[in-house]
Design a protein around this motif. Structure first.
Motif, short mmCIF file in Angstrom:
data_model
loop_
_atom_site.label_atom_id
_atom_site.label_comp_id
_atom_site.label_asym_id
_atom_site.label_seq_id
_atom_site.Cartn_x
_atom_site.Cartn_y
_atom_site.Cartn_z
N ALA A 38 0.81 -1.23 0.00
CA ALA A 38 0.00 0.00 0.00
C ALA A 38 0.84 1.27 0.00
CB ALA A 38 -0.92 0.00 1.22
N ASN A 39 2.16 1.10 -0.04
CA ASN A 39 3.10 2.26 0.01
C ASN A 39 2.85 3.10 1.26
OD1 ASN A 39 4.37 1.62 -2.45
ND2 ASN A 39 2.70 2.61 -3.60
N LEU A 40 2.65 2.41 2.37
CA LEU A 40 2.45 3.08 3.65
C LEU A 40 3.66 2.85 4.55
CD1 LEU A 40 -1.26 2.07 4.37
CD2 LEU A 40 -0.42 4.29 3.58
N PRO A 41 3.88 3.77 5.47
CA PRO A 41 4.98 3.55 6.42
C PRO A 41 4.63 2.37 7.33
CG PRO A 41 3.73 5.48 7.03
CD PRO A 41 3.22 5.06 5.67
N ASN A 42 5.62 1.62 7.69
CA ASN A 42 5.42 0.44 8.51
C ASN A 42 5.29 0.85 9.97
OD1 ASN A 42 5.15 -2.20 9.24
ND2 ASN A 42 7.34 -2.65 9.16
N VAL A 43 4.08 1.21 10.34
CA VAL A 43 3.84 1.68 11.71
C VAL A 43 3.38 0.52 12.55
CG1 VAL A 43 3.32 4.03 11.04
CG2 VAL A 43 1.50 2.34 11.08
N ALA A 44 3.63 0.55 13.81
CA ALA A 44 3.32 -0.53 14.72
C ALA A 44 1.89 -0.56 15.20
CB ALA A 44 4.27 -0.48 15.90
N PRO A 45 1.14 0.59 15.33
CA PRO A 45 -0.19 0.55 15.94
C PRO A 45 -1.12 -0.43 15.21
CG PRO A 45 0.54 2.80 15.69
CD PRO A 45 1.52 1.97 14.95
N PHE A 46 -2.05 -1.00 15.96
CA PHE A 46 -3.02 -1.97 15.43
C PHE A 46 -3.96 -1.28 14.47
CE2 PHE A 46 -4.83 -6.13 15.77
CZ PHE A 46 -6.13 -5.97 15.37
N PRO A 47 -4.09 -1.76 13.26
CA PRO A 47 -4.89 -1.07 12.23
C PRO A 47 -6.36 -1.45 12.31
CG PRO A 47 -3.74 -2.91 11.25
CD PRO A 47 -3.33 -2.90 12.68
N ASP A 48 -7.06 -0.92 13.30
CA ASP A 48 -8.47 -1.28 13.48
C ASP A 48 -9.29 -0.94 12.23
OD1 ASP A 48 -9.03 -1.35 16.89
OD2 ASP A 48 -7.12 -0.66 16.07
N GLN A 49 -9.19 0.29 11.81
CA GLN A 49 -10.04 0.74 10.71
C GLN A 49 -9.76 -0.06 9.42
OE1 GLN A 49 -9.60 4.97 10.28
NE2 GLN A 49 -10.61 5.44 12.24
N GLN A 50 -8.45 -0.25 9.15
CA GLN A 50 -8.10 -0.97 7.93
C GLN A 50 -8.67 -2.41 7.95
OE1 GLN A 50 -6.07 0.71 9.82
NE2 GLN A 50 -4.64 1.98 8.60
N LEU A 51 -8.53 -3.05 9.13
CA LEU A 51 -9.00 -4.43 9.21
C LEU A 51 -10.53 -4.50 9.12
CD1 LEU A 51 -6.67 -5.90 11.99
CD2 LEU A 51 -6.59 -6.33 9.52
N ARG A 52 -11.23 -3.53 9.74
CA ARG A 52 -12.68 -3.54 9.64
C ARG A 52 -13.14 -3.27 8.20
NH1 ARG A 52 -15.04 -4.16 14.37
NH2 ARG A 52 -13.94 -3.57 16.30
N GLN A 53 -12.39 -2.36 7.51
CA GLN A 53 -12.70 -2.12 6.11
C GLN A 53 -12.49 -3.39 5.29
OE1 GLN A 53 -14.05 0.63 4.89
NE2 GLN A 53 -14.10 -0.27 2.79
N LEU A 54 -11.41 -4.11 5.63
CA LEU A 54 -11.12 -5.38 4.94
C LEU A 54 -12.23 -6.39 5.21
CD1 LEU A 54 -9.25 -7.29 3.35
CD2 LEU A 54 -8.06 -7.76 5.50
N ALA A 55 -12.69 -6.47 6.46
CA ALA A 55 -13.74 -7.42 6.81
C ALA A 55 -15.03 -7.10 6.06
CB ALA A 55 -13.98 -7.40 8.32
N ILE A 56 -15.31 -5.79 5.88
CA ILE A 56 -16.51 -5.38 5.15
C ILE A 56 -16.42 -5.81 3.68
CG2 ILE A 56 -17.82 -3.39 4.33
CD1 ILE A 56 -17.10 -1.99 6.99
N GLU A 57 -15.22 -5.72 3.10
CA GLU A 57 -15.03 -6.06 1.69
C GLU A 57 -15.12 -7.57 1.43
OE1 GLU A 57 -14.87 -4.05 -0.76
OE2 GLU A 57 -14.90 -2.22 0.47
N LEU A 58 -14.77 -8.34 2.45
CA LEU A 58 -14.80 -9.81 2.26
C LEU A 58 -16.24 -10.30 2.22
CD1 LEU A 58 -11.92 -10.93 4.67
CD2 LEU A 58 -11.87 -10.79 2.18
N LYS A 59 -16.60 -11.09 1.23
CA LYS A 59 -17.94 -11.63 1.06
C LYS A 59 -17.95 -13.14 1.34
CE LYS A 59 -19.35 -7.62 -0.32
NZ LYS A 59 -20.18 -6.76 0.58
#
Length: 503
Positions: A38-59
């Motif tokens: 994703a060309n994002l910096p490798n940050v340590a915090p837990f990616p809540d929003q990204q994972l929830r967005q991913l869960a929404i996209e999964l069918k």
């Protein structure tokens, strides 16, 4: 951030990246791959929003994937990478399992497979075991049905092949039954036309018993039907002539009795005349009266002599005719016996058939036991006969059987017996013959066959056979001796064919 891809696609690529790089699917490794894609910096915090967005996209495509998404949502809420990892892996595994189930062909239920196998087993006896193709196809089908899990397309293919083979076998069985009925009708129709002597029925009954003995083939039944028709015609002609001859005998006997009666009446008349002349002679007083009386006696005596001569000639002619008629009647009896005996011979090779073989074997065993002499039994089988039939045709195959039988008869002794055991198999009974002598006799027959080529059209065909010889043991049945000879013949086949072995 790479805006050309949504988080769901990035997550899938991150998972593939972990697999390609053989990296452990830890949250840190997944985050690193995700950030890299994703060309994002490798940050340590837990990616809540990204994972929830991913869960929404999964069918979810099935219940297992729905459960995995619920677990994923719960793991995100707990902010636990291990839960997220297990949920993702469960989601992917459920999808792969669903795909494999969708692609796998359906399996035949075990209960239905068992019932289908039982059905095949039930119809096989009705089709007989003579057709090797049907037997082999059925065995292969049953083997497939007894597997733990058999796919329906496999069953469909084997069932179609089985149906095709069964159709032809069933049609052949119907024709065989019709031929058997024709044979039975011939016998029944002929019973009323036969002589009262039951022995003349025996040949036809024996022939019918041989015809219905397994293995049944249409060619065998056709040959037997033609032979029986010939036998019936000959028996009808002989029986008709026999009745005529018997009637002639009765007429001649009546004429003989009538002639005797006439001779007796003439004798009584002559005696009366002589007695009357004697009484008149006693009364004669003058010589002149004696001459007429003597003349009457001379005339009566001459008439009696002429009548006796005619009677003797008639009786002599009658006797000659009786003798001639008796000879013809004996000949007719022999004709009928010969016609019945035809039913004990194979119509193609003129060798004994199975019924004739059983009778000959019983006679030879009785003779062997009575004289305490050896008896050897040979069973020979033509090598590669099926190939010869396939290459040259059934007519050439029949001619080859006749050729072998003729050559065998030329090599056999008058005391030996040749019988067709079935198909291309023959049996030779050799009385007063030890095992070694029987083997030598069969080797000589093999050598004779190599010199006497079989001609099929303009082609010379070399016929060979494999043979087994067994010497009958004391108290051994003929069937057991034939079985040992058959086993020795099988060993000769296994050893390379065109061989003779003893048991």
């Amino acid at each position: 951030m790479n805006e050309s891809k949504n988080p769901s696609e990035i997550a899938r690529e991150a998972l593939r990246c972990l697999a390609v790089r053989h990296m452990a699917p830890t949250p840190a490794n997944f985050q690193a791959c995700y950030n890299e894609i994703a060309n994002l910096p490798n940050v340590a915090p837990f990616p809540d929003q990204q994972l929830r967005q991913l869960a929404i996209e999964l069918k979810a495509r099935n219940e297992a994937q729905e459960k995995a998404l619920s677990e994923l949502d719960a793991a995100i809420g707990r902010r636990t990478w291990s839960g997220v990892q297990e949920a993702f892996l469960g989601f992917v595994a459920a999808g792969e399992k669903s795909n494999s189930l969708a692609l796998a062909p359906p399996v035949l239920p075990a209960e239905l497979a068992a019932k289908l196998a039982r059905f095949v087993e039930c119809i096989l006896p009705a089709l007989g075991d003579e057709n090797e193709r049907v037997t082999a196809t059925a065995a292969d089908f049953l083997l497939a049905l007894r597997q733990p899990a058999v796919e329906i397309p496999v069953v469909q293919g084997k069932l179609a092949l089985m149906t095709h083979q069964v159709l032809f076998a069933a049609e052949e069985q119907v024709e065989i039954k019709e031929s058997l009925l024709n044979l039975l009708h011939l016998i029944i129709e002929n019973i009323g036309e036969l002589s009262l002597d039951d022995r003349w029925l025996k040949g036809q009954i024996d022939g019918l018993l041989v015809a219905v003995a397994p293995p049944l083939t249409l060619r065998h039944l056709d040959e037997m039907e033609r032979r029986l028709r010939d036998v019936l015609v000959r028996q009808h002609e002989a029986k008709t002539r026999s009745i005529e001859v018997q009637e002639e005998m009765r007429q001649m006997l009546a004429a003989f009795i009538e002639r005797l009666s006439t001779m007796n009446a003439s004798s009584e008349s002559f005696q009366g005349k002589i007695e009357e002349s004697a009484r008149q002679i006693e009364k004669v007083e003058r010589i002149e009266e004696l001459a007429p009386l003597l003349k009457d006696v001379i005339v009566a005596t001459r008439s009696m002599a002429e009548e006796s001569a005619r009677s003797r000639e008639q009786l002599r002619c009658l006797q000659d005719k009786v003798l001639s008629t008796e000879a013809e009647l004996a000949h007719l009896h022999r004709e009928l016996d010969s016609a019945s005996a035809l039913a004990r011979h194979d119509p193609l090779t003129d060798a004994l058939n199975r019924k004739g073989l059983d009778e000959a074997l019983a006679r030879e065993i009785a003779s062997m036991q009575r004289k305490e002499t050896p008896l050897s039994v040979c069973l020979l089988d033509i090598d590669n006969f099926k190939k010869l039939n396939d290459r040259l045709g059934h007519e050439a195959g029949d001619n080859a059987l006749v050729h072998l039988a003729n050559v065998a008869r030329r090599c056999m002794r008058p005391t030996d017996t040749l019988a067709r055991y079935g198909g291309e198999e023959f049996i030779i009974l050799m009385p007063d013959t030890l095992l070694e002598q029987g083997i030598e006799a069969m080797v000589r027959l093999q050598r004779e066959l190599t010199r006497a080529f079989f001609l099929s059209g303009k082609d010379k065909v070399l016929i060979t056979f494999s043979a087994g010889v067994a010497q009958l043991q004391p108290n051994e049945s003929g069937a057991d001796a034939i079985k040992r000879a058959d086993q020795a013949m099988y060993l000769a086949k296994r050893a390379g064919k065109n061989r003779v072995m003893g048991d």
